[in-house]
Every structure is written in structure tokens, then in C-alpha cells.
Design a protein around this motif. Structure first.
Motif, mmCIF file in Angstrom:
data_model
loop_
_atom_site.group_PDB
_atom_site.id
_atom_site.type_symbol
_atom_site.label_atom_id
_atom_site.label_comp_id
_atom_site.label_asym_id
_atom_site.label_seq_id
_atom_site.Cartn_x
_atom_site.Cartn_y
_atom_site.Cartn_z
ATOM 1 N N GLN A 1 0.813 -1.215 0.000
ATOM 2 C CA GLN A 1 0.000 0.000 0.000
ATOM 3 C C GLN A 1 0.848 1.267 0.000
ATOM 4 O OE1 GLN A 1 -2.574 0.232 3.386
ATOM 5 N NE2 GLN A 1 -0.911 0.221 4.872
ATOM 6 N N ASP B 1 -4.385 -1.393 -1.286
ATOM 7 C CA ASP B 1 -4.701 -1.616 0.120
ATOM 8 C C ASP B 1 -5.390 -2.973 0.199
ATOM 9 O OD1 ASP B 1 -5.646 -1.747 2.702
ATOM 10 O OD2 ASP B 1 -6.466 0.281 2.712
ATOM 11 N N ARG C 1 0.296 -0.926 -6.378
ATOM 12 C CA ARG C 1 -0.098 -0.268 -5.134
ATOM 13 C C ARG C 1 -1.546 -0.626 -4.849
ATOM 14 N NH1 ARG C 1 -0.366 6.083 -3.500
ATOM 15 N NH2 ARG C 1 -0.647 5.691 -1.269
ATOM 16 N N GLU D 1 -6.283 -4.752 2.573
ATOM 17 C CA GLU D 1 -7.224 -4.967 3.659
ATOM 18 C C GLU D 1 -8.579 -4.311 3.424
ATOM 19 O OE1 GLU D 1 -5.173 -4.109 7.341
ATOM 20 O OE2 GLU D 1 -3.433 -5.264 6.659
ATOM 21 N N SER D 2 -8.676 -3.449 2.431
ATOM 22 C CA SER D 2 -9.980 -2.823 2.187
ATOM 23 C C SER D 2 -10.398 -2.854 0.724
ATOM 24 C CB SER D 2 -9.990 -1.372 2.695
ATOM 25 O OG SER D 2 -9.052 -0.601 1.981
#
Length: 183
Positions: free
Chosen positions: A50, A68, A66, A70-71
């Protein structure tokens, strides 16, 4: 930020299982200590993190993504790799995607903190520590080549680590040999 450190002993130990010339995915790659080493072994590499700063440190090594993890959605849906490497990172909802990302013959090399680490340092919160046998359960359906759950002295930490391979094909049931009952 990590990047110039020596690769994990666990990753170095099990790297020979990676199919020759296959692409390796490094999850939460940071500044690329494993990417650099695996690239040096001749593997095309893909890093995901991230942090833009971490990925910038890996520029020129291979494909850098790149995301995230986790989301957001799994950025590699439908892709398969010769290896997936994960060290010092734990996001349990990601496990099915990691296993699905292995090509036949591909290897998952995973190492992260386990219960007990709260007695020697960080991370110490239960949600960041694997319960006994948790990685084994996450790798159901893969052939486990090696698994460890315990204490490492230098630096002091409790870890769980696994090397598991997606079989090339479904196991073949051998023919039954023997005498048939007399009629």
C-alpha cells in the motif's frame, strides 16, 4: 522501511521449490528485500504494497502494484504465480486469494508472528498473532512440505511458517490389485 536486509531464512530455504523462471508475487513487499533476491535468481517478480514509497524503492525490479489489501479488492483476480511469498504480514481474509493465486506446481512461502510473541515483543495483540495450527488450516488442499510453529532466538520472536505446494494434478487413485473373490 525494509529493503536492504537479507532475505528471510525461510524464504531462502524454500525458494528452490519455485518452478524455474516462473513469476513470484511478494505480498506486502515493503521495499523489496525478497523481490530483489528472487529477481536475482532469475524470477520475474510482482510486488504489492500500500506504500508508494516502498514500491518506488523497488522500481525497475518488475511489476509493482499499489493496493490496500485490507480494504480493496484482490488486485490479482484470475492470475496465477509460481510462488506467493508473505513475511511478517497477516490479513486472514486474504488467505483464499493467496491459495487460488498459485499455479499448479506453485509454492506458498508464508512466515509471520504467532501466539506467544506477546511475551517477547511486538506485535502483541491477538488479532496479529496466529493461533496454533492456523496456517495449516489456511493451506488445506495444498501439499504441506514444511511447517513450523515456535520460538526463534535471534531476534526473539514466535512465528508460524509454512511452505506448501499446489499439486500439479489431482492424485491418481491406483488400481486395486489382488484376487477377486471366487464365484
Amino acid at each position: 522501511m525494509h529493503g536492504t536486509e537479507t532475505p528471510s531464512d525461510w524464504v531462502r530455504r524454500w525458494a528452490p521449490l519455485i518452478p524455474s523462471g516462473s513469476t513470484v508475487l511478494d505480498v506486502a513487499c515493503g521495499a523489496g528485500r525478497h523481490l530483489r533476491w528472487l529477481h536475482g535468481l532469475g524470477h520475474p517478480v510482482v510486488g504489492v504494497d500500500q506504500s508508494a514509497q516502498a514500491l518506488d524503492a523497488c522500481a525497475g525490479l518488475g511489476e509493482m502494484v499499489r493496493a490496500d489489501l485490507e480494504s480493496g479488492p484482490w488486485p490479482f483476480a484470475g492470475r496465477q504465480f509460481g510462488a506467493v511469498v508473505v513475511t511478517n504480514y497477516l490479513w486472514r481474509p486474504l488467505w483464499p486469494a493467496l491459495v487460488a493465486s498459485l499455479m499448479p506446481g506453485g509454492v506458498l512461502v508464508y512466515e509471520t508472528f504467532a501466539r506467544g510473541n506477546e511475551t517477547v515483543g511486538r506485535p502483541a495483540r491477538a488479532e496479529f498473532l496466529l493461533a496454533p495450527g492456523e496456517l495449516l488450516h489456511a493451506c488445506a488442499g495444498l501439499r504441506v512440505v514444511a511447517y513450523e510453529d515456535g520460538f526463534l532466538p535471534d531476534p526473539e520472536r514466535f512465528v508460524q511458517r509454512i511452505a506448501a505446494v499446489r499439486e500439479l494434478a489431482e492424485p491418481v487413485t491406483p488400481p486395486r490389485y489382488g484376487l477377486s473373490p471366487a464365484a
